[in-house]
Structures are given as structure tokens and as C-alpha cells.
Scaffold this motif. Sequence first.
Motif, PDB file in Angstrom:
ATOM      1  N   VAL A   1      10.217  -9.206  38.385  1.00  0.00           N
ATOM      2  CA  VAL A   1      10.294 -10.166  37.279  1.00  0.00           C
ATOM      3  C   VAL A   1       9.202  -9.879  36.242  1.00  0.00           C
ATOM      4  O   VAL A   1       9.458  -9.902  35.041  1.00  0.00           O
TER       5      VAL A   1
ATOM      6  N   GLY B   1       9.328  -7.773  32.212  1.00  0.00           N
ATOM      7  CA  GLY B   1       8.684  -8.282  31.010  1.00  0.00           C
ATOM      8  C   GLY B   1       8.210  -7.175  30.082  1.00  0.00           C
ATOM      9  O   GLY B   1       7.837  -7.440  28.942  1.00  0.00           O
TER      10      GLY B   1
ATOM     11  N   THR C   1       5.524 -13.939  25.295  1.00  0.00           N
ATOM     12  CA  THR C   1       6.398 -14.552  26.303  1.00  0.00           C
ATOM     13  C   THR C   1       7.843 -14.722  25.815  1.00  0.00           C
ATOM     14  O   THR C   1       8.665 -15.308  26.521  1.00  0.00           O
TER      15      THR C   1
ATOM     16  N   TYR D   1      10.860 -13.986  28.138  1.00  0.00           N
ATOM     17  CA  TYR D   1      11.209 -14.990  29.152  1.00  0.00           C
ATOM     18  C   TYR D   1      11.817 -16.236  28.514  1.00  0.00           C
ATOM     19  O   TYR D   1      12.726 -16.837  29.073  1.00  0.00           O
TER      20      TYR D   1
ATOM     21  N   VAL E   1      10.437 -16.785  35.950  1.00  0.00           N
ATOM     22  CA  VAL E   1      10.816 -16.683  34.533  1.00  0.00           C
ATOM     23  C   VAL E   1      10.340 -17.930  33.784  1.00  0.00           C
ATOM     24  O   VAL E   1       9.769 -17.835  32.690  1.00  0.00           O
TER      25      VAL E   1
ATOM     26  N   TYR F   1       6.505 -17.771  33.347  1.00  0.00           N
ATOM     27  CA  TYR F   1       6.053 -16.831  32.315  1.00  0.00           C
ATOM     28  C   TYR F   1       6.519 -17.243  30.918  1.00  0.00           C
ATOM     29  O   TYR F   1       5.874 -16.909  29.928  1.00  0.00           O
ATOM     30  N   SER F   2       7.626 -17.974  30.831  1.00  0.00           N
ATOM     31  CA  SER F   2       8.098 -18.419  29.519  1.00  0.00           C
ATOM     32  C   SER F   2       7.112 -19.405  28.898  1.00  0.00           C
ATOM     33  O   SER F   2       7.082 -19.570  27.685  1.00  0.00           O
TER      34      SER F   2
ATOM     35  N   PHE G   1       1.456 -14.462  32.523  1.00  0.00           N
ATOM     36  CA  PHE G   1       2.251 -13.243  32.333  1.00  0.00           C
ATOM     37  C   PHE G   1       1.334 -12.038  32.151  1.00  0.00           C
ATOM     38  O   PHE G   1       1.480 -11.012  32.830  1.00  0.00           O
TER      39      PHE G   1
END
Length: 326
Positions: A194, A198, A253, A256, A284, A287-288, A294
Motif C-alpha cells: 500500500v 504511493g 497524499t 490516496y 489508504v 495515508y489519505s 505516508f
Amino acid sequence: MASHFQSLLLFLMATLATLFLIPTHAQSQLSPDFYRRVCPKALPVIRSVVKQAIKREARMGASLLRLHFHDCFVNGCDGSILLDDFPGFIGEKTARPNNNSARGFEVVDEIKRAVDRACKRPVVSCADILAVAARDSVEILGGPRFRYQVELGRRDGRTASRDAANSNLPLASFNFSQLLSNFQSQGLNLKDLVVLSGGHTIGLARCATFRNRLYNDTNIDRSFAAILKRTCPASGGNGNLSPLDSTATRADTAYYRDLVKNRGLLRSDQELFKRDGGESDKLVQLYSRNLLAFARDFGVSMIKMGNMSPLTGTNGEIRVNCRKIN
Ligand code: HEM
Ligand SMILES: *[C@@H]1O[C@H](CO)[C@@H](O)[C@H](O)[C@H]1NC(C)=O
Ligand SMILES: *[C@@H]1O[C@H](CO)[C@@H](O)[C@H](O)[C@H]1NC(C)=O
Ligand SMILES: *[C@@H]1O[C@H](CO)[C@@H](O)[C@H](O)[C@H]1NC(C)=O
């Protein structure tokens, strides 16, 4: 008493074995200080050439990051992706995931020339150049939070394998279980999958790699798909480019945040967020919302990826020209 002594002895032996005898992990063979004495200018020189190249073309940072990934996933981080085909030798550049796709080789040549000039002899491997250029690219496009201590001391391979490149590199058409088993076969886990995906926070992709998603997938935002169909028709236009996320020249970010909105460009991207409440969805979402998490986790996983079966010691060589075996 005697049994106490015996168990102490056993304990000591076991400790010594893990410390010295058993080659535990490749990690221990690389070090951030590898060039500090032999060529202290090496890292600043690499960085400055990367910076100039990104200034000329912002996409170059993405292309350099991807080269390190495609190097490491094929028989370890040994600079094998950089070897040109020549009569009697088939390298990785023409493997399906790389052909008409991997780029940045001229910049790697430029870095190699500059670094060898600064060091006055070829002491820095092409594999290490890729690792440093990848780190610097993300930092230049994303800021100091993306700086991590890159591990160094890899040597360059004398072989390359188009077959291994074809079978080891993941495809945009992969579903989640295919992606995960691909990463697991490299010693990486779900979190690495994941967080390293990124990497698509920067760079572009060709229509050929996301056409299927536009025309066949249902888990795609409709207005997003409609706009993309203009640059990526149902047939033709294979080479037309689209950004991998909504801010393709910034490491941030947005990748995400796009996934959460069903706006992942590649099928393999959207596979990481499917609203099934799984582990991947949760990462996800994290990290968004959290650039710091992230950036920090990206560095950790990049170091892990960069440690995959490096050649060290007297294995391999330090190439003079990254495109050719010495
Ligand atoms: C998880 C599985 C992955 C798949 C299926 C995948 C697939 C792809 C595809 C299909 C493209 C577009 C290629 C083209 O249009 O010719 C691409 C581009 C890119 N990938 Fe990945 N990738 C994956 C993981 C990664 C990782 C781990 C990184 C780095 C950490 C990465 C970095 C990039 C970058 C930066 C680009 C843009 C390159 C450029 O603009 O020149 N990818 N990837
Ligand atoms: C790589 O791409 C070129 C140009 O499109 C093509 O002619 C060649 O057949 C491809 N090579 C392989 C091995 O697919
Ligand atoms: C993923 O793809 C593989 C290979 O096509 C398939 O066997 C598997 O059933 C798929 N998994 C899911 C969950 O769709
Ligand atoms: C959609 O999927 C079908 C079946 O897998 C395939 O034959 C077709 O080529 C796909 N369409 C596009 C535009 O990729």
C-alpha cells in the motif's frame, strides 16, 4: 550450577551466532555511510544532477523512482535494468513492463559521468545511483519529510533477465491478491504494497495501461472516467498519457485521496481501496489524511525494497558505464 552454566553458555553461543555467524539480513551489509570516506561528494553530486533534470522536466523524478523499483524487483537491486541489449545479450529494457515505458536512462548516464568525475574514479555503483536518485526525486517533489537515510554499498550485476522482468514485475491489471502475492514473493508485505504503491503520487501512465479500467471496471468515478476517455479512446492512442494522481508533479497524499473517491487511474491502484473494510482500505484512509505517516512509512518501505538481495563485498562489479558490463 552446572546446568545454569550450560544454559548460559548456550545462550551466549546463540547470541554470538545471530550476531556474527548467520548472515541474517541483507540490511546489515549496506550502510548510509558507505561513500563517506571514499567519495564524500558522491551524494551531493547525484542530488544536484537529479535536481537539474527535474527542473528541465518534472516527470523525470517519477521516471527515476520507477527505475529503482523495476531494478529491485528483478533479481534484486543490482542495476540490471540499466543494461542495454546487444548482440547475444537480451536485457530487461525490452521486457513488457519496461518496453516503451521505462525512461530516464540518459539522466542516469549523466549522473554516472558527474559522480565518477567528482570521485576521480568509478567507485559508485549504478545500483546505488538508482537508490539515491529515487530518494532525492521524491524529496525534491515532496519536501523534506520524504527524506530518509538511503542504504548504500550495492554492487552492479553482470547479468540481466528479460524473462524475470516479465514474470516478476506486477501489472496494472492485477487484482489485490495477485498484487499481494507478487509483493510477498519479494519479501514485502501488505503495508509495503500500500505504501510503495504511493509512488504513483508522481508520474504518468499510458492509455494502454488503464484502458481496461475505463471501459470495463465498475468501481470507477463516472465523471473521472468520462474525462479520461477523451484522452484514452476505446481503441488507438495507446501512448496517450494521463497523470497517475491529481497532482502528478507533487509527492503528497492526493494519490490516496483519489483512491477514496474511486479515482485511481490503474486497476491495481483502485484494488487497494475497495470499501470492504479490510487492512488495505484502512491504510489508504490513514495515508489519505496523514502526510507525515505516508512520508515516514514510504521511507521505511523504500529502504526495505532497496535491501532486496543486493550484491555486496566482492560480488558483482562497479560498472564504468551503467549500460554495459565492464
Ligand atoms: C503495486 C504494483 C504496481 C503496478 C501494477 C505498477 C504499474 C505501473 C504502470 C502500468 C505504470 C505506467 C507505465 C506506462 O504507462 O508505461 C506505472 C508508472 C509508475 N510507477 Fe508503478 N506500479 C506498481 C508499483 C510501483 C511502485 C512500488 C513504485 C515506486 C515505489 C512505482 C512507481 C511508478 C512511477 C513513479 C510511475 C510513473 C513513471 C513515469 O512517469 O515515468 N510503481 N506503474
Ligand atoms: C518493444 O517496442 C518496440 C517498439 O514499439 C517493438 O518494435 C518491439 O517489438 C518491442 N519489443 C518487445 C520484446 O516486445
Ligand atoms: C485474482 O486474479 C486471479 C488470476 O486471474 C484469480 O484466480 C483470482 O480468483 C482473482 N481474485 C479475486 C479475489 O478476484
Ligand atoms: C473489456 O473486457 C473484455 C473481456 O475481458 C475484453 O475482451 C475487452 O477488450 C475489454 N475492453 C477494453 C476496452 O479494454
